[in-house]
Scaffold this motif. Sequence first.
Motif, short mmCIF file in Angstrom:
data_model
loop_
_atom_site.label_atom_id
_atom_site.label_comp_id
_atom_site.label_asym_id
_atom_site.label_seq_id
_atom_site.Cartn_x
_atom_site.Cartn_y
_atom_site.Cartn_z
N GLU A 17 16.50 -37.60 16.57
CA GLU A 17 15.16 -37.09 16.38
C GLU A 17 14.13 -38.17 16.73
N ASP A 154 9.42 -32.75 13.44
CA ASP A 154 10.37 -31.73 12.99
C ASP A 154 11.45 -32.30 12.08
N ASP A 155 11.48 -33.61 11.92
CA ASP A 155 12.59 -34.27 11.23
C ASP A 155 12.46 -34.17 9.71
N ASP A 360 9.43 -27.80 5.68
CA ASP A 360 10.78 -27.28 5.93
C ASP A 360 10.82 -25.76 5.81
N ASP A 363 9.72 -24.18 9.01
CA ASP A 363 10.80 -24.15 9.99
C ASP A 363 11.73 -22.97 9.72
N HIS A 448 18.72 -27.75 6.43
CA HIS A 448 17.65 -27.98 7.39
C HIS A 448 18.21 -28.37 8.76
N ARG A 452 17.30 -26.65 12.27
CA ARG A 452 16.86 -27.37 13.46
C ARG A 452 17.73 -27.05 14.66
#
Length: 466
Positions: A17, A154-155, A360, A363, A448, A452
């Motif tokens: 990432e 996004d991490d 999160d 996402d 998560h 992703r």
Amino acid sequence: MERGKPRKEESLKNNGEVKLPLKTKMFYGVGDIGNAIINSAIQFYLLKFYTDTALILPVLAGNALLIGKIWDAINDPLFGWLTDKTDSKLGRRRVFMLWGAIPLGISIMLLWFIPKGLSTTTTFIWIALTFILFDTFWTLTNVPYYALTSELTDDYDERSSLTTTRMVMAVPAYLIGVALTPLLAGLFSDERKGWAYVGIIYGLICAAVLLISAAGIRERKKVMQTKAKTNVWQSVKIALSNKPFQRLCIAYFVINLSFAMVKTLMAYYLEYQLLMKSEISLVMGLMLICVTLSLPFWKKLSERLDKGKTYALGTGIGAIAISLSFFLTPDQGKLVYILSALAGIGFGSQWIFPWAMVADVADYDRVESGEFRSGMYYGIWGLATKISEALAIAGIGWMLTGFGYVPNVAQSSRSLLGIRLFFGPIPGIIIIITLPLLIWYPIDRKKHAEIREKLAAMESQLGENL
């Protein structure tokens, strides 16, 4: 730049990432300095300013503030949805920060100014209207600001790191607001004039740092180029039906309500129960220093325990510490420093994880919808934050009136009992009851990572179709 290659100022983590550059984290964090100062002033001193300086009954002041939250029920999700739909060269989020900073500063100035000679009814109306004005511009600038937590990276762990950097700046600013506010107000023999200058200074600071933050960060193109397709009511319905978000919102709402009760009553508790009026800033300052010092620890621990479990552990420690304050008597007053330090260490987790966990959740939603709806989620989140804090202020106002509080005199045993109960064991017990929602929170690091992977596959498929 080669496709898929990070920019020069970015670096890759071990998991592949992209790691945010420190410069981005710093500019993002700067934007919360003004918010922290004004929020601490409001949470710790606004009700006391109304009751002891403007001399309005606590129940009326609390009700006036609560009226503003009716508008909140509309503006938070509305403005969140609006930023999700925005298409601007300045970005979906930054444009609101840039154009809203100065009006926000002006509204802060008005919040701490009450003209002399107003009747009780007119004062009530003035408080309600100025608070609504402030809340409108606060929402318009800060919902998009907080939504950037989800969209700058996004991490899973980088979001905690981004939030930690923001809080490392915000908590000292919050401490400054706690310590500096009464000192500024006390510089003038006319208390109303002193509080008016508080509003002017804090309004200028808040506007300036928001402009600096917006000027220093850039939104990612893949986020800027997407717009939510659903209407506002559909977006609200989808967000509220999101199971992990429901769970997180309930836990956060209850914990924030309880913590806001503690912050609102701390000045009353120290002045009237422990007879430590001259040490109010010291005790509050110690707690917030401990919050700041604990932030790196909680961030590091979350890399082992996940965010939900670490959040639960911290708030549990804080809940126990504040509950024990019920038993302190004036001759044991110095022990409050120990409890304040423990509470600060525990509640440090409250300053990091809720905000990172919302990202999160966004996402999780994007896997289902294919849309970036961070604005809506942070809009509803802002609503939960402000309603919980307004209910705390209003509830404390009702409690003080019901228990016979009289400003600026020694309190009756009945009044002191109410202050002790609602400062310590009642919020502490409520917090502990909510902890299972966090301990078994469904979006952990493993979940998560799966989210992703699905998002990466979706983005790859979209790229092939272009």
